[in-house]
Design a protein around this motif. Structure first.
Motif, PDB file in Angstrom:
ATOM      1  N   GLU A 142     -72.245  88.718  53.990  1.00 39.95           N
ATOM      2  CA  GLU A 142     -71.549  87.427  53.974  1.00 39.95           C
ATOM      3  C   GLU A 142     -72.518  86.283  53.695  1.00 39.95           C
ATOM      4  O   GLU A 142     -72.222  85.383  52.901  1.00 39.95           O
ATOM      5  N   TYR A 143     -73.674  86.327  54.342  1.00 37.13           N
ATOM      6  CA  TYR A 143     -74.651  85.245  54.166  1.00 37.13           C
ATOM      7  C   TYR A 143     -75.164  85.193  52.729  1.00 37.13           C
ATOM      8  O   TYR A 143     -75.200  84.130  52.102  1.00 37.13           O
ATOM      9  N   PHE A 144     -75.546  86.337  52.188  1.00 36.93           N
ATOM     10  CA  PHE A 144     -76.130  86.362  50.851  1.00 36.93           C
ATOM     11  C   PHE A 144     -75.095  86.073  49.769  1.00 36.93           C
ATOM     12  O   PHE A 144     -75.401  85.424  48.765  1.00 36.93           O
ATOM     13  N   GLU A 145     -73.881  86.539  49.969  1.00 36.88           N
ATOM     14  CA  GLU A 145     -72.865  86.282  48.958  1.00 36.88           C
ATOM     15  C   GLU A 145     -72.426  84.821  48.961  1.00 36.88           C
ATOM     16  O   GLU A 145     -71.916  84.320  47.957  1.00 36.88           O
ATOM     17  N   SER A 146     -72.672  84.111  50.066  1.00 40.64           N
ATOM     18  CA  SER A 146     -72.411  82.670  50.074  1.00 40.64           C
ATOM     19  C   SER A 146     -73.462  81.927  49.256  1.00 40.64           C
ATOM     20  O   SER A 146     -73.293  80.740  48.956  1.00 40.64           O
ATOM     21  N   ARG A 147     -74.522  82.643  48.902  1.00 41.99           N
ATOM     22  CA  ARG A 147     -75.606  82.073  48.083  1.00 41.99           C
ATOM     23  C   ARG A 147     -75.673  82.754  46.718  1.00 41.99           C
ATOM     24  O   ARG A 147     -76.742  82.913  46.140  1.00 41.99           O
ATOM     25  N   THR A 148     -74.533  83.197  46.246  1.00 44.37           N
ATOM     26  CA  THR A 148     -74.320  83.755  44.899  1.00 44.37           C
ATOM     27  C   THR A 148     -75.022  85.085  44.646  1.00 44.37           C
ATOM     28  O   THR A 148     -75.206  85.476  43.504  1.00 44.37           O
ATOM     29  N   PHE A 149     -75.450  85.788  45.700  1.00 44.71           N
ATOM     30  CA  PHE A 149     -75.926  87.158  45.544  1.00 44.71           C
ATOM     31  C   PHE A 149     -74.725  88.100  45.618  1.00 44.71           C
ATOM     32  O   PHE A 149     -73.683  87.752  46.174  1.00 44.71           O
ATOM     33  N   LYS A 150     -74.884  89.277  45.062  1.00 40.68           N
ATOM     34  CA  LYS A 150     -73.901  90.336  45.245  1.00 40.68           C
ATOM     35  C   LYS A 150     -74.543  91.420  46.099  1.00 40.68           C
ATOM     36  O   LYS A 150     -75.619  91.919  45.768  1.00 40.68           O
ATOM     37  N   VAL A 151     -73.901  91.789  47.197  1.00 38.33           N
ATOM     38  CA  VAL A 151     -74.454  92.785  48.113  1.00 38.33           C
ATOM     39  C   VAL A 151     -73.483  93.956  48.231  1.00 38.33           C
ATOM     40  O   VAL A 151     -72.310  93.771  48.558  1.00 38.33           O
ATOM     41  N   GLU A 164     -83.895  86.240  61.409  1.00 38.15           N
ATOM     42  CA  GLU A 164     -83.092  85.087  61.026  1.00 38.15           C
ATOM     43  C   GLU A 164     -82.648  85.273  59.574  1.00 38.15           C
ATOM     44  O   GLU A 164     -83.472  85.580  58.709  1.00 38.15           O
ATOM     45  N   LEU A 165     -81.372  85.077  59.316  1.00 43.90           N
ATOM     46  CA  LEU A 165     -80.860  85.263  57.963  1.00 43.90           C
ATOM     47  C   LEU A 165     -81.551  84.357  56.956  1.00 43.90           C
ATOM     48  O   LEU A 165     -81.826  84.767  55.820  1.00 43.90           O
ATOM     49  N   GLU A 166     -81.859  83.147  57.354  1.00 41.59           N
ATOM     50  CA  GLU A 166     -82.513  82.218  56.439  1.00 41.59           C
ATOM     51  C   GLU A 166     -83.914  82.705  56.063  1.00 41.59           C
ATOM     52  O   GLU A 166     -84.345  82.574  54.916  1.00 41.59           O
ATOM     53  N   VAL A 167     -84.611  83.296  57.047  1.00 41.56           N
ATOM     54  CA  VAL A 167     -85.948  83.828  56.779  1.00 41.56           C
ATOM     55  C   VAL A 167     -85.850  85.054  55.871  1.00 41.56           C
ATOM     56  O   VAL A 167     -86.633  85.205  54.929  1.00 41.56           O
ATOM     57  N   LEU A 168     -84.884  85.939  56.138  1.00 41.87           N
ATOM     58  CA  LEU A 168     -84.693  87.117  55.289  1.00 41.87           C
ATOM     59  C   LEU A 168     -84.395  86.685  53.857  1.00 41.87           C
ATOM     60  O   LEU A 168     -84.946  87.254  52.903  1.00 41.87           O
ATOM     61  N   TYR A 169     -83.541  85.701  53.709  1.00 34.09           N
ATOM     62  CA  TYR A 169     -83.203  85.187  52.384  1.00 34.09           C
ATOM     63  C   TYR A 169     -84.449  84.695  51.656  1.00 34.09           C
ATOM     64  O   TYR A 169     -84.669  84.995  50.472  1.00 34.09           O
TER      65      TYR A 169
END
Length: 224
Positions: A19-28, A105-110
Motif C-alpha cells: 500500500e505504501y509503495f503503490e501510493s508512490r507509483t511503484f507496483k508491488v 519505518e516505511l519511509e526509510v525502506l522507501y
C-alpha cells in the motif's frame, strides 16, 4: 513504473509495504513462498526483489542465492527480523545488495530502495526482458540462457529480441523480415531467416518458449 517482487509470508506486513509503495507509483507484487516467486521470475523480471528470510518452503538466503546465480544485476534486498551478524553476512555473501531489519519505518525502506535502484541503474524494467529461461539485456545487447551468457550473431539477437518484445503474439515471417531489414538496412531473405532461427534455437538448447506457428511464423510464450 518501477516494479517490485516482495516475497513475504506475513500478509499484514506485505500489504502494508504494498500500500505504501503503490501510493508512490511503484507496483508491488506479493508472494508468500519462494516457489511462487521463482515461477514469476522465470517469466518476467521486476526492477527489484525484496526478500524475507523466513519463508514456509525455503530459506530466503537460498532463494537469494538462486536468483543471483541466474541474474547477476537484479537488485536484491532483505527485509527480515533476522538481525544476527552471521545472518547479515550470509545474506550479503549469497548475493544481497542491502539488508534491512524489522521493525522498520516505511519511509526509510522507501529511501533505501530508491537509493539501491539509483546505484543499480535500474537494470530491469525496459532494459531487461525475459521469457522462460531466456533473458536479454537490451542495454548491453547480451543474451542469457539459464543465467549463462550465450554468444549470438547480430541477426540472431535481433530475431530473439523482436519475439520477446512481442511475447504472446504470433509474429509472421514477413513481419520479421521487414523488421530485421529495417533495423539492419540490409535485405534478409526467407531462407536466411530459417537458418538464423535454427541456429538460435540450437544455441539456446531448443527452448520450449519459442513456438513455431506453422504457415505463419513464430510466437514467444512463457513456459508453464
Amino acid at each position: 513504473m518501477t516494479e517490485i517482487y516482495y516475497v513475504e509470508d506475513d500478509g499484514d506486513i506485505g500489504e502494508a509495504v504494498k500500500e505504501y509503495f503503490e501510493s508512490r507509483t511503484f507496483k508491488v507484487t506479493l508472494y508468500r513462498t519462494a516457489e511462487a516467486a521463482k515461477e514469476s521470475l522465470r517469466k518476467q523480471l521486476p526492477d527489484l526483489v525484496l526478500l524475507d528470510w523466513n519463508l514456509p518452503d525455503e530459506e530466503g538466503s537460498l532463494l537469494c542465492q538462486w536468483i543471483r546465480s541466474r541474474w547477476k544485476e537484479l537488485p536484491l534486498m532483505f527485509l527480515t527480523v533476522r538481525n544476527d551478524t552471521k545472518d547479515i553476512v550470509k545474506g550479503f555473501q549469497n548475493g544481497a545488495d542491502d539488508y534491512v531489519e524489522k521493525p522498520f519505518e516505511l519511509e526509510v525502506l522507501y529511501s533505501r530502495i530508491c537509493a539501491l535502484l539509483r546505484r543499480a541503474g535500474n537494470p530491469s524494467g525496459q532494459k531487461v526482458i525475459s521469457c522462460g529461461t531466456l533473458t536479454i539485456n537490451k542495454e548491453k545487447m547480451m543474451v542469457f540462457c539459464d543465467g549463462q551468457e550465450v554468444s549470438v550473431s547480430r541477426l540472431e539477437y535481433q530475431l530473439l529480441l523482436i519475439l520477446m518484445e512481442h511475447k504472446g503474439i504470433t509474429v509472421t515471417r514477413q513481419s520479421l523480415l521487414e523488421l530485421i531489414w529495417d533495423q539492419n538496412g540490409n535485405f534478409v531473405n526467407d531462407n536466411t531467416l530459417t537458418v538464423a532461427m535454427r541456429r538460435l534455437r540450437q544455441k539456446l538448447n531448443q527452448p520450449s518458449c519459442i513456438k513455431t506457428i506453422r504457415s505463419f511464423g513464430y510466437r514467444m510464450e512463457d513456459e508453464i
